[in-house]
Motif scaffolding. Structure first.
Motif, PDB file in Angstrom:
ATOM      1  N   UNK A 191      55.137  77.755  56.104  1.00 18.27           N
ATOM      2  CA  UNK A 191      55.447  79.312  55.861  1.00 18.27           C
ATOM      3  C   UNK A 191      55.523  79.082  54.058  1.00 18.27           C
ATOM      4  N   UNK A 192      55.787  80.469  53.746  1.00 23.29           N
ATOM      5  CA  UNK A 192      56.143  80.267  52.537  1.00 23.29           C
ATOM      6  C   UNK A 192      57.390  79.586  51.715  1.00 23.29           C
ATOM      7  N   UNK A 216      47.633  83.401  41.405  1.00 25.35           N
ATOM      8  CA  UNK A 216      48.421  83.626  42.958  1.00 25.35           C
ATOM      9  C   UNK A 216      47.679  84.554  43.735  1.00 25.35           C
ATOM     10  N   UNK A 217      48.130  84.266  44.614  1.00 25.12           N
ATOM     11  CA  UNK A 217      47.279  85.182  45.820  1.00 25.12           C
ATOM     12  C   UNK A 217      48.199  86.058  46.571  1.00 25.12           C
ATOM     13  N   UNK A 276      48.697  83.787  52.118  1.00 29.11           N
ATOM     14  CA  UNK A 276      48.763  85.081  53.402  1.00 29.11           C
ATOM     15  C   UNK A 276      47.175  85.254  52.786  1.00 29.11           C
ATOM     16  N   UNK A 277      46.463  84.870  52.176  1.00 26.25           N
ATOM     17  CA  UNK A 277      45.559  85.561  51.744  1.00 26.25           C
ATOM     18  C   UNK A 277      44.188  84.419  52.424  1.00 26.25           C
ATOM     19  N   UNK A 278      44.367  83.283  52.469  1.00 27.70           N
ATOM     20  CA  UNK A 278      43.904  82.110  53.123  1.00 27.70           C
ATOM     21  C   UNK A 278      42.178  82.018  53.373  1.00 27.70           C
ATOM     22  N   UNK A 279      42.636  83.300  54.276  1.00 28.31           N
ATOM     23  CA  UNK A 279      40.726  82.795  55.150  1.00 28.31           C
ATOM     24  C   UNK A 279      40.176  83.844  53.855  1.00 28.31           C
ATOM     25  N   UNK A 280      40.544  84.743  53.374  1.00 31.99           N
ATOM     26  CA  UNK A 280      39.754  85.328  52.005  1.00 31.99           C
ATOM     27  C   UNK A 280      39.701  84.384  50.973  1.00 31.99           C
ATOM     28  N   UNK A 335      40.909  74.901  55.868  1.00 27.88           N
ATOM     29  CA  UNK A 335      42.472  74.262  55.535  1.00 27.88           C
ATOM     30  C   UNK A 335      42.826  75.813  56.160  1.00 27.88           C
ATOM     31  N   UNK A 336      42.851  76.913  56.283  1.00 32.55           N
ATOM     32  CA  UNK A 336      43.180  77.579  57.226  1.00 32.55           C
ATOM     33  C   UNK A 336      44.072  77.387  58.303  1.00 32.55           C
TER      34      UNK A 336
END
Lengths: 287, 287
Positions: free
Chosen positions: A204-205, A119-120, A153-157, A194-195
């Motif tokens: 969006x979520x 889970x991100x 929300x954490x895709x780049x990370x 991907x980001x």
């Protein structure tokens, strides 16, 4: 559900399911939404306990599988500790629903040795932020399929983390917004892109992410690839079939000068020839 | 399924599902069984293709989720490569079914950061032996839940592997034979003792294995633990709640001299108090 006296509903329960609820049942909406003020988990627990103590049969209705990032474990533990009997009905988790819809196997034999869910969590929901995060991704080995719930929300990370672990930048990747619903939108891309692809499509979520060679087996990926945006994907080390390797080498030689990139995943020597057939078709489409 | 002209069935399809098949449909049994002579995957593919070319609607009926160690990806790829349209319906994978039945969350917040599925495969089925194996387990990080499909034959190797990775010998573990069916049998144990416990109970294939702290949230584990067979379980490093730690320390001091062992998993500081409530109850039962 037809016998329920009270039903507590999450967000995104399909209308066809809601229609199954007994007309005499009281319905309590307890949906949470990332980034918006919404009901706390403690308040949901209290609603459940209160209803269980007042009436005979209480149904807690969630989407997907309630035991995979669904909080059913916490709610059940809360109720059991207060001597409320709990029975849990399993469900189809979002990863399975999205995989079926996209026509990709999460554990394609010879391509993915295993499957991991993490889970991100959302970008703004403080309540969610305390959960596990992309930090747990250190566990993912390369030939595995990785599914990230609530990871937008954490895709780049996430990308940085996976690249740092040695995942190939061209690993096929997929983001699906509102998967399995009529509003579903899917973006096929590579881990590296991907980001930006997700941002360009304004996904969006809730959006589910799938990263791994198995994404390459989705017809949607093949269609995208056939538009000339292919890339090289490394499979498990030393597992390549000679035939597949030769075919890819030949195509690489013909294509790299033009700036084209080719997608392939190495089939294990002892796997069936099905992946090879897929590769032949995929490669033929850019020949 | 009511419109199917031909249905190809796996083993272990519940009778209630089989009854949904149209009476006019031709049924082809293509079940595979580990350790027994049975139909090859290539023969199943040929049956599917043959049926698809002869009649209108062919249903391939599998148990669980067909895209998680279910070969649906291979069958779909084989058919798509031969221009047969394929639509996949997702299912409830065995891990979800067993977790719901045992009342345990696969991703209990603050206990499991992620969830991994791997296939161990049977002990004698040569066809299955080519798949991924416990070798892929190197990927599993400790706070994660690990579910092993078809891993009974490799259980001792699985234990060695997980212990070598640093998983605590006392990590709660569960083996469920014929999960979610009327013939279900479950063994709660620890990682260290699981192979012997499974052997003593004479569990046979199909058996699903679940290893991880989340198993400790199952009521079945609490019952077993209350019989004096508890053990110490380390949670994520440095994440212990002071209160839980103190409670456990006190109990440890009172019990260790007697040779008793205590089970606990540390709740994260920022998690709810639900796990703590569970621990209080669990610990109270041995006080």
């Amino acid at each position: 559900m037809q016998q329920a006296d009270v039903v507590l509903l999450d967000r995104l329960i399909p209308p066809a399911i809601v229609e199954l609820i007994s007309p005499r049942a009281r319905r309590i909406y307890v949906g949470k939404q990332g980034g918006c003020p919404s009901i706390s988990q403690a308040a949901i627990n209290d609603h459940l306990l209160d209803a269980a103590r007042r009436v005979g049969c209480v149904v807690r209705l969630k989407g997907g599988d309630p035991l995979v990032f669904g909080r059913a474990g916490e709610e059940a533990a809360f109720l059991r500790a207060r001597d409320v009997a709990v029975r849990i009905v399993p469900g189809v988790t979002a990863a399975s629903g999205v995989a079926a819809d996209m026509g990709l196997s999460l554990t394609h034999r010879g391509v993915a040795g295993g499957l991991s869910f993490v889970a991100g969590h959302g970008r703004t929901d403080a309540d969610e932020a305390v959960g596990p995060s992309v930090d747990t991704l250190a566990s993912s080995s390369h030939p595995d399929t990785l599914v990230v719930y609530m990871g937008l929300g954490k895709l780049p990370a996430l990308r940085e983390r996976l690249l740092a672990q040695g995942r190939a930048p061209c690993t096929p990747a997929l983001a699906v917004e509102q998967g399995t619903t009529a509003r579903q939108r899917a973006v096929f891309s590579t881990l590296e892109q991907l980001p930006e692809a997700v941002a360009a499509a304004r996904l969006r979520s809730p959006t589910l992410l799938v990263v791994g060679a198995v994404v390459g087996s989705a017809p949607g990926w093949a269609r995208r690839s056939s538009q000339g945006d292919l890339c090289i994907l490394e499979g498990p080390q030393g597992r390549g079939s000679d035939e597949v390797e030769r075919a890819v080498e030949e195509l690489l030689q013909g294509r790299l000068d033009e700036g084209g990139r080719l997608a392939w995943s190495r089939a294990k020597e002892d796997a069936t020839d099905m992946l090879f057939v897929e590769h032949e078709r995929k490669l033929a489409s850019v020949a």
